[in-house]
Design a protein around this motif. Structure first.
Motif, short mmCIF file in Angstrom:
data_model
loop_
_atom_site.label_atom_id
_atom_site.label_comp_id
_atom_site.label_asym_id
_atom_site.label_seq_id
_atom_site.Cartn_x
_atom_site.Cartn_y
_atom_site.Cartn_z
N THR A 64 54.53 35.32 30.27
CA THR A 64 53.90 34.06 30.62
C THR A 64 54.24 33.40 31.80
O THR A 64 53.65 32.81 32.49
N ARG A 65 55.74 33.42 32.01
CA ARG A 65 56.00 32.70 33.34
C ARG A 65 55.40 33.54 34.45
O ARG A 65 55.32 33.01 35.58
N ALA A 66 55.54 34.98 34.44
CA ALA A 66 55.23 35.90 35.43
C ALA A 66 53.70 35.59 35.74
O ALA A 66 53.06 35.68 36.75
N LEU A 67 52.66 35.49 34.60
CA LEU A 67 51.43 35.01 34.83
C LEU A 67 51.19 33.81 35.38
O LEU A 67 50.43 33.83 36.38
N ILE A 68 51.82 32.90 35.11
CA ILE A 68 51.79 31.38 35.78
C ILE A 68 52.19 31.77 37.46
O ILE A 68 51.53 31.17 37.94
N LYS A 69 53.20 32.32 37.48
CA LYS A 69 53.74 32.67 38.93
C LYS A 69 52.60 33.36 39.89
O LYS A 69 52.45 33.00 41.15
N GLN A 70 52.26 34.41 39.17
CA GLN A 70 51.27 35.25 39.92
C GLN A 70 50.16 34.38 40.27
O GLN A 70 49.39 34.71 41.40
N MET A 71 49.40 33.57 39.22
CA MET A 71 48.35 32.64 39.47
C MET A 71 48.51 31.83 40.74
O MET A 71 47.86 31.49 41.53
N ARG A 72 49.86 31.46 40.81
CA ARG A 72 50.24 30.56 41.97
C ARG A 72 50.24 31.22 43.28
O ARG A 72 49.75 30.67 44.33
N GLN A 73 50.81 32.43 43.13
CA GLN A 73 50.85 33.22 44.34
C GLN A 73 49.35 33.54 44.92
O GLN A 73 49.31 33.61 46.10
N LEU A 74 48.57 33.83 43.83
CA LEU A 74 47.09 34.28 44.34
C LEU A 74 46.50 33.00 44.95
O LEU A 74 45.78 33.06 45.88
N ARG A 75 46.89 31.76 44.49
CA ARG A 75 46.14 30.46 44.87
C ARG A 75 46.54 30.22 46.17
O ARG A 75 46.06 29.87 47.20
N GLU A 76 47.94 30.57 46.54
CA GLU A 76 48.47 30.36 47.97
C GLU A 76 47.67 31.59 49.04
O GLU A 76 47.89 31.12 50.24
N HIS A 77 47.20 32.58 48.34
CA HIS A 77 46.79 33.48 49.37
C HIS A 77 45.35 33.58 49.63
O HIS A 77 44.39 34.49 49.93
N LEU A 78 44.51 32.35 48.72
CA LEU A 78 43.19 32.20 48.92
C LEU A 78 42.61 32.39 50.18
O LEU A 78 41.58 32.98 50.64
N PRO A 79 43.19 31.72 51.24
CA PRO A 79 42.67 31.74 52.60
C PRO A 79 42.71 33.19 53.32
O PRO A 79 41.84 33.33 53.71
N ASP A 80 43.53 34.11 52.76
CA ASP A 80 43.54 35.25 53.26
C ASP A 80 42.32 36.12 52.53
O ASP A 80 41.76 36.86 53.28
N LEU A 81 42.09 35.93 51.28
CA LEU A 81 40.85 36.33 50.68
C LEU A 81 39.62 35.88 51.17
O LEU A 81 38.76 36.70 51.36
N LEU A 82 39.59 34.68 51.61
CA LEU A 82 38.23 33.93 52.12
C LEU A 82 38.12 34.85 53.51
O LEU A 82 36.74 35.08 53.99
N HIS A 83 38.93 35.10 54.22
CA HIS A 83 38.98 35.98 55.51
C HIS A 83 38.83 37.53 55.41
O HIS A 83 38.53 38.09 56.46
N ALA A 84 38.86 37.94 54.22
CA ALA A 84 38.73 39.39 53.97
C ALA A 84 37.32 39.72 54.12
O ALA A 84 36.29 39.56 53.30
N ALA A 85 36.98 40.57 55.16
CA ALA A 85 35.46 40.76 55.48
C ALA A 85 35.11 42.05 54.84
O ALA A 85 33.89 42.43 54.46
N ARG A 86 36.00 43.24 54.86
CA ARG A 86 35.85 44.52 54.24
C ARG A 86 36.07 44.40 52.83
O ARG A 86 36.92 43.81 52.47
#
Length: 507
Positions: free
Chosen positions: A345-367
């Motif tokens: 459960t701790r890993a799940l919460i941590k990975q969701m936070r990491q993905l949240r922090e990388h959302l700008p990269d996801l927004l710029h992902a064109a391909r």
């Protein structure tokens, strides 16, 4: 001082009927004589359970002792709700009684049902107190037996000290709420209701049995909310006042992390978990668990959407990650410690936070391949929970969240399942010895597949053939260059492998 569960403690005074403002429309009216409970039990239970309870009743008559159905089964029976969790209270030695029942079940069926007696000493809570479970394999039946008992508490929120008692009324007195302090005597199927539980069922009320109930066991605070929202009842006014006093006095802080988490886990598994969270927040209970835990309409919308769309096995896994999604790293760690969350459960919460922090990269992902590479490291549960966390709500929805949500859904719906038909075996068939170049070529093949550049097997073959030919050409040039610059040096005798192949293998 705190041994308030004795039979002499006063039952909470009952307000006049006009106070009963919330009542489920589907609750039968039991103001008059209750219906025949034997036929009601028979209608509710499968044949194997009816036969097993008949054996229990016969054994009770043989021993001339009181044996009773108790707990949630009785409550739900009267509410016409499904429940096969059969708890039986025995005015005597429950283990000896259960042993006899198991033996009679084997003798009463043909072929033998392989009834098994499982006994334990309840070591986690009451080492001195025995219980027993009778399990029948075919057809499946499980009956849980316990001797009638009473509980006392040395201090607030302490685990209870248990002692055996002779009568069912005292045993029912230790229950959390009046609606759970009902019993059915199995020898004649009459209802035993010493504390007015039937009236509270009819009125739709959650009422504690004595004023110190929440002091003795603060987990009842969470249970009160859970039953209220599950059944569509209301917490009775005097009980609500006692609950509020227990919350503001800090009794929840006395609960161990495991006991607190266990109560929350029960709520997470409920169909109406979002409504329960909202009520916890309304009563100030959620903030006492941790001040960072906040409930709002957006979170309600997210949890309700998950409750509607996801199966029962998945829902409990989503509520806590959603509840902690907007918290900081420090706040998430504090909640994890307070609830003693497991590593997964701790890993799940941590990975969701990491993905949240990388959302700008996801927004710029064109391909499409860029989207794949960003999301592929995350387990699907992380992505699923994040889709609910990013779900648009109201006029304040963030457009960027909608874009990220679309890309996560694209990955889960399509990209995650796209795989090339060819693998390293095809490279070997082309005469390329295993090397680091395999990974690079297969990664390029995967990228091209995701981006739609190699839609067929023939296109995949053409791409790999071109990459292999290019690699061999580059290595041949490198080998020729090396030979040219080494003509003045004696030939190496360390290996008989051709120099081109050695270079290729080390690439």
């Amino acid at each position: 001082m705190f041994a308030s569960a004795s039979p002499s403690a006063a039952i909470l005074a009952r307000p006049p009927p006009l106070c009963y403002t919330r009542r489920m429309t589907n609750v039968p009216d039991f103001q008059s004589k209750p219906p025949n409970l034997k036929s009601k039990v028979a209608d509710r239970l499968p044949a194997a359970y009816r036969q097993a309870l008949a054996v229990v009743a016969d054994e009770a008559q043989r021993r001339s002792i009181g044996v009773y159905l108790v707990g949630g089964f009785v409550r739900d029976l009267l509410l016409d709700r499904p429940n096969l969790d059969i708890d039986i209270a025995v005015e005597g030695d429950a283990i000896a009684f259960a042993t006899a029942v198991a033996a009679h079940l084997d003798a009463a069926t043909a072929p033998p049902t392989n009834s098994k007696l499982k006994t334990q000493n309840s070591k986690l809570l009451h080492p001195q107190f025995g219980t027993a479970t009778v399990q029948q394999d075919d057809p499946p039946v499980q009956l849980d037996f316990a001797s009638t008992r009473q509980e006392s508490y040395a201090q607030p929120a302490a685990l209870p000290t248990v002692s055996l008692v002779a009568d069912i009324a005292t045993d029912l007195r230790r229950r959390d709420f009046t609606i759970n302090a009902l019993a059915i005597r199995l020898t004649d199927y009459t209802l035993v209701d010493p504390y007015g539980g039937l009236a509270d069922l009819n009125a739709g009320l959650i009422r504690v049995l004595h004023p110190a109930s929440f002091v003795d066991d603060p987990t009842r605070i969470f249970r009160a909310v859970r039953y209220e929202q599950r059944l569509g009842f209301a917490i009775e006014p005097a009980t609500l006042s006692l609950l509020h006093d227990a919350v503001v006095s800090g009794l929840i802080d006395r609960l161990s992390p495991d006991r607190l988490r266990h109560e929350l886990e029960k709520i997470w598994r409920e169909a109406r978990a979002p409504a329960m969270f909202a009520r916890l927040a309304e009563l100030g209970i959620l903030a006492v668990v941790d001040p960072a835990l906040r409930w709002d309409e957006q979170l309600r919308h997210q949890c309700e959407a998950a409750a509607v769309a996801e199966p029962l096995t998945t829902r409990p896994l989503l509520h806590l990650p959603l509840l902690t999604y907007r918290l900081s790293d420090v706040e998430q760690q504090r909640v994890s410690e307070r609830l003693n969350l497991d590593a997964a459960t701790r890993a799940l919460i941590k990975q969701m936070r990491q993905l949240r922090e990388h959302l700008p990269d996801l927004l710029h992902a064109a391909r499409r391949s860029d989207i794949y590479n960003l999301l592929h490291p995350y387990p699907d549960l992380v992505l699923l929970a994040t889709t609910y966390a990013l779900a648009p709500y109201g006029t304040g929805s963030v457009p960027a969240n909608a874009t990220a949500l679309d890309k996560i859904n694209l990955y889960r719906r399509e990209l995650a399942g796209i795989k090339p038909e060819l693998d390293g075996d095809y490279l070997t068939a082309l005469g390329l010895p295993p090397s680091k170049a395999y990974r690079q070529m297969l990664d390029e093949l995967g990228r091209a597949k995701l981006d739609g550049e190699v839609p067929t097997r023939a296109a995949e073959e053409a791409l790999l053939q071109r990459l292999v030919a290019q690699a061999k050409g580059e290595l041949a040039w490198m080998a020729a260059t090396l030979v040219k610059h080494s003509t003045a040096s004696p030939p190496s005798t360390t290996s008989s492998t051709p120099i081109t192949m050695r270079m290729l293998a080390s690439t």
